[in-house]
Structure formats: structure tokens, C-alpha cells
Design a protein around this motif. Structure first.
Motif, PDB file in Angstrom:
ATOM      1  N   PRO A   1       0.837  -1.205   0.000  1.00 16.03           N
ATOM      2  CA  PRO A   1       0.000   0.000   0.000  1.00 16.03           C
ATOM      3  C   PRO A   1       0.869   1.252   0.000  1.00 16.03           C
ATOM      4  CG  PRO A   1      -0.770  -1.583   1.642  1.00 16.03           C
ATOM      5  CD  PRO A   1       0.565  -2.074   1.169  1.00 16.03           C
ATOM      6  N   ALA A   2       0.617   2.152  -0.917  1.00 15.70           N
ATOM      7  CA  ALA A   2       1.471   3.327  -1.044  1.00 15.70           C
ATOM      8  C   ALA A   2       1.349   4.271   0.140  1.00 15.70           C
ATOM      9  CB  ALA A   2       1.156   4.067  -2.338  1.00 15.70           C
ATOM     10  N   ASP A   3       0.277   4.160   0.911  1.00 14.27           N
ATOM     11  CA  ASP A   3       0.135   5.025   2.087  1.00 14.27           C
ATOM     12  C   ASP A   3       0.768   4.423   3.338  1.00 14.27           C
ATOM     13  OD1 ASP A   3      -1.729   2.987   2.368  1.00 14.27           O
ATOM     14  OD2 ASP A   3      -3.295   4.276   3.209  1.00 14.27           O
ATOM     15  N   ARG A   4       1.555   3.350   3.163  1.00 12.56           N
ATOM     16  CA  ARG A   4       2.241   2.721   4.299  1.00 12.56           C
ATOM     17  C   ARG A   4       3.754   2.744   4.058  1.00 12.56           C
ATOM     18  NH1 ARG A   4      -1.046  -0.418   7.521  1.00 12.56           N
ATOM     19  NH2 ARG A   4       0.731  -0.257   8.957  1.00 12.56           N
ATOM     20  N   PRO A   5       4.373   3.928   4.126  1.00  8.97           N
ATOM     21  CA  PRO A   5       5.804   4.034   3.795  1.00  8.97           C
ATOM     22  C   PRO A   5       6.703   3.227   4.723  1.00  8.97           C
ATOM     23  CG  PRO A   5       5.016   6.045   4.842  1.00  8.97           C
ATOM     24  CD  PRO A   5       3.799   5.231   4.520  1.00  8.97           C
ATOM     25  N   GLU A   6       6.221   2.926   5.914  1.00  9.14           N
ATOM     26  CA  GLU A   6       7.034   2.131   6.834  1.00  9.14           C
ATOM     27  C   GLU A   6       7.222   0.698   6.327  1.00  9.14           C
ATOM     28  OE1 GLU A   6       2.764   1.472   8.135  1.00  9.14           O
ATOM     29  OE2 GLU A   6       3.985   3.119   7.350  1.00  9.14           O
ATOM     30  N   ARG A   7       6.433   0.297   5.329  1.00 11.33           N
ATOM     31  CA  ARG A   7       6.554  -1.046   4.764  1.00 11.33           C
ATOM     32  C   ARG A   7       7.424  -1.089   3.503  1.00 11.33           C
ATOM     33  NH1 ARG A   7       0.356  -3.495   4.955  1.00 11.33           N
ATOM     34  NH2 ARG A   7      -0.029  -3.150   7.199  1.00 11.33           N
ATOM     35  N   TYR A   8       7.765   0.050   2.969  1.00  8.76           N
ATOM     36  CA  TYR A   8       8.475   0.085   1.688  1.00  8.76           C
ATOM     37  C   TYR A   8       9.793  -0.701   1.737  1.00  8.76           C
ATOM     38  CZ  TYR A   8       5.584   4.010  -0.136  1.00  8.76           C
ATOM     39  OH  TYR A   8       4.558   4.810  -0.594  1.00  8.76           O
ATOM     40  N   ALA A   9      10.617  -0.414   2.730  1.00  5.17           N
ATOM     41  CA  ALA A   9      11.951  -1.012   2.785  1.00  5.17           C
ATOM     42  C   ALA A   9      11.870  -2.523   2.952  1.00  5.17           C
ATOM     43  CB  ALA A   9      12.755  -0.390   3.921  1.00  5.17           C
ATOM     44  N   LYS A  10      10.966  -2.982   3.822  1.00  2.50           N
ATOM     45  CA  LYS A  10      10.827  -4.424   4.022  1.00  2.50           C
ATOM     46  C   LYS A  10      10.345  -5.093   2.743  1.00  2.50           C
ATOM     47  CE  LYS A  10       8.662  -7.946   6.935  1.00  2.50           C
ATOM     48  NZ  LYS A  10       7.738  -8.216   8.077  1.00  2.50           N
ATOM     49  N   ALA A  11       9.405  -4.463   2.065  1.00  2.00           N
ATOM     50  CA  ALA A  11       8.905  -5.026   0.818  1.00  2.00           C
ATOM     51  C   ALA A  11      10.027  -5.147  -0.204  1.00  2.00           C
ATOM     52  CB  ALA A  11       7.774  -4.164   0.268  1.00  2.00           C
ATOM     53  N   ALA A  12      10.849  -4.105  -0.319  1.00  3.22           N
ATOM     54  CA  ALA A  12      11.955  -4.126  -1.275  1.00  3.22           C
ATOM     55  C   ALA A  12      12.989  -5.178  -0.915  1.00  3.22           C
ATOM     56  CB  ALA A  12      12.609  -2.747  -1.341  1.00  3.22           C
TER      57      ALA A  12
END
Length: 268
Positions: free
Chosen positions: A12-23
């Protein structure tokens, strides 16, 4: 240039705290500005996409359908980023996708019209891949479920999956398999991923980091498979036509299967 990997994780683009883990966990991230974000949160999601930069070569941004106000605002936000690969939700019109100059487009065929238009969509020069979506498709038909209680797809979903795969393959584009929504059922995910590999899908989308390893395992040939493919191809170099190999008759198509298996071994 976007690099296709087997495990593509929606975030979800509104959950920036998840970006790094997803990558970190997936081969590529799909930053989702559409269904994963409530309408009232989409403006904030766009700001996060601008402010939290991931590797453009491993990032797709899913934008809202063409013709919607959110679609125009999504594209306006992307002009402030280095992302050039977008997934267009509810793709239905090849001309609308071809008009998205400057972007490599993943066309998400997830409505009845989109699935029927998949062959024309695959012809658009900037479309690099096609993906199908089960739940939106069934909703567009007035249905309530894409799968039986056993977890297997209903016939209409299986038809759509095949239609999109064939359209992509006919025009040299990658095909991406739809998500498996039962996060706890890793065995079911593995079986579906193994079928995706065998059928010719280049990748499978996922919705949870815990699913990434299952997808990679499905796409990574075993050491025995690699050894057998190499042995077959070595024998093929010495044989002028069809030949017998481990009790099977081998000709051109099976040689191509072995070559494709070795290509997967190199990139997974």
C-alpha cells in the motif's frame, strides 16, 4: 529499465514504513495507489511515493484506471519521481495505454472488457507485461467468488488466466499471474506458483512478504533439473533430429523447454 523478477509484492502506497521491508523481501515492489488505499488517503499516498524513493529498476507503481480523476493525479505525482514502470488498474483500452508515453506499462486486465481486449492491449508498444486479476473480474461480472471452497479457480477465472497468458505470449510480452489471497495457505500458493511456472508466466504477484520465498522456490529449478536439462542439450548438439532421452522422445519443443529451464536457473 525495470527488471522482472518472479516475486512481485504489492505494498500500500500510504504505508511508507513497509516500503523497505517489501523491497528487501521481494524481487520487485508494486507501490499501490489504487485498491489498497482508501480514496480519502490517496493524496497522502502520492506524497509518500514522491518522498520515499525506492530503486526504480525494481519498482512498479499501480495507478488508478484511465479516465478517473485519481489517474490524472497519480501521473502528476509520478512526474516528481524517477519511476517509469506503472501498472494500470482495470486496463481495457489499448489506445489509452499507448498514450502513456514515457512509461513502461504493465496492463492489469481485471474486468470482462479488459480480458477480452487483452490481445489488442498486448500490441501497444509501451506495454511490457500483462497481468490478470481474479476478484475484480468476477465482481465485474456480478459474481461473488473466483474460487471454489477447495481453493481452485472457477472456470471463468481459469479462462481469463489463459486468455491473458496467451495474449501476452503471442506478442512477446511477459505475463504475470494473479495473487493468492489465502496468506496462511503456503501449500496452495506453492502449487499455484508451480503451475504458473510450467504454464509460462514470467512472475507472480503476492500480497505478503512471507509469500516471496515460496514463489522463488517455485521458479528456481532444482539441481537435478538443471543437470538433466544440460545433459539433454548436450545430447541434442550431437543428434541431427528427434532422439530418445531417459525413456522419452525429444524433439524441438522439449529442447526449448530445457533451454528455458536453464535461463530461469540463471536469474533465480
Amino acid at each position: 529499465m525495470f527488471t522482472m523478477g518472479p516475486a512481485l509484492l504489492f505494498c500500500p502506497a500510504d504505508r511508507p514504513e513497509r516500503y523497505a521491508k517489501a523491497a528487501e523481501r521481494a524481487d520487485a515492489v508494486i507501490l499501490d495507489l489504487e485498491d489498497a488505499v482508501a480514496p480519502q488517503s490517496r493524496e497522502q499516498a502520492r506524497r509518500e511515493v514522491i518522498g520515499q524513493q525506492l530503486d526504480p529498476e525494481r519498482t512498479i507503481v499501480r495507478v488508478n484506471p484511465p479516465g478517473t480523476p485519481d489517474h490524472a493525479m497519480d501521473l502528476a505525482a509520478l512526474r516528481h519521481t524517477s519511476y517509469t514502470t506503472i501498472m494500470v488498474a482495470k486496463s481495457e483500452n489499448a489506445d489509452a495505454l499507448a498514450a502513456l508515453q514515457g512509461y513502461d506499462v504493465v496492463a492489469l486486465c481485471e474486468t470482462a472488457l479488459g480480458v477480452l481486449a487483452a490481445p489488442q492491449i498486448a500490441l501497444a508498444p509501451n506495454v511490457c507485461a500483462l497481468m490478470w486479476g481474479a476478484e475484480d473480474l468476477v465482481a465485474s461480472l456480478g459474481g461473488t467468488s473466483s474460487r471454489f471452497a477447495s481453493g481452485t479457480y472457477r472456470d471463468v477465472a481459469r479462462h481469463a488466466r489463459s486468455q491473458v497468458l496467451l495474449a501476452a505470449g503471442a506478442h512477446g510480452k511477459a505475463a504475470i499471474d494473479s495473487v493468492y489471497v489465502d496468506i496462511a495457505d503456503l501449500a496452495g500458493l506453492a502449487a499455484e506458483a508451480e503451475d504458473a511456472v510450467a504454464s509460462g508466466f514470467a512472475a507472480k504477484a503476492i500480497i505478503h512478504p512471507g509469500q516471496a520465498g515460496v514463489i522463488r522456490d517455485a521458479y528456481r529449478p532444482s539441481a537435478d533439473d538443471v543437470a538433466e536439462a544440460r545433459e539433454l542439450l548436450e545430447l541434442a548438439r550431437r543428434e541431427p533430429g528427434a532422439f530418445s532421452f531417459r525413456g522419452k522422445m525429444v524433439d524441438g519443443p522439449l529442447i526449448k523447454h530445457a533451454e528455458q529451464l536453464l535461463r530461469r536457473a540463471e536469474v533465480t
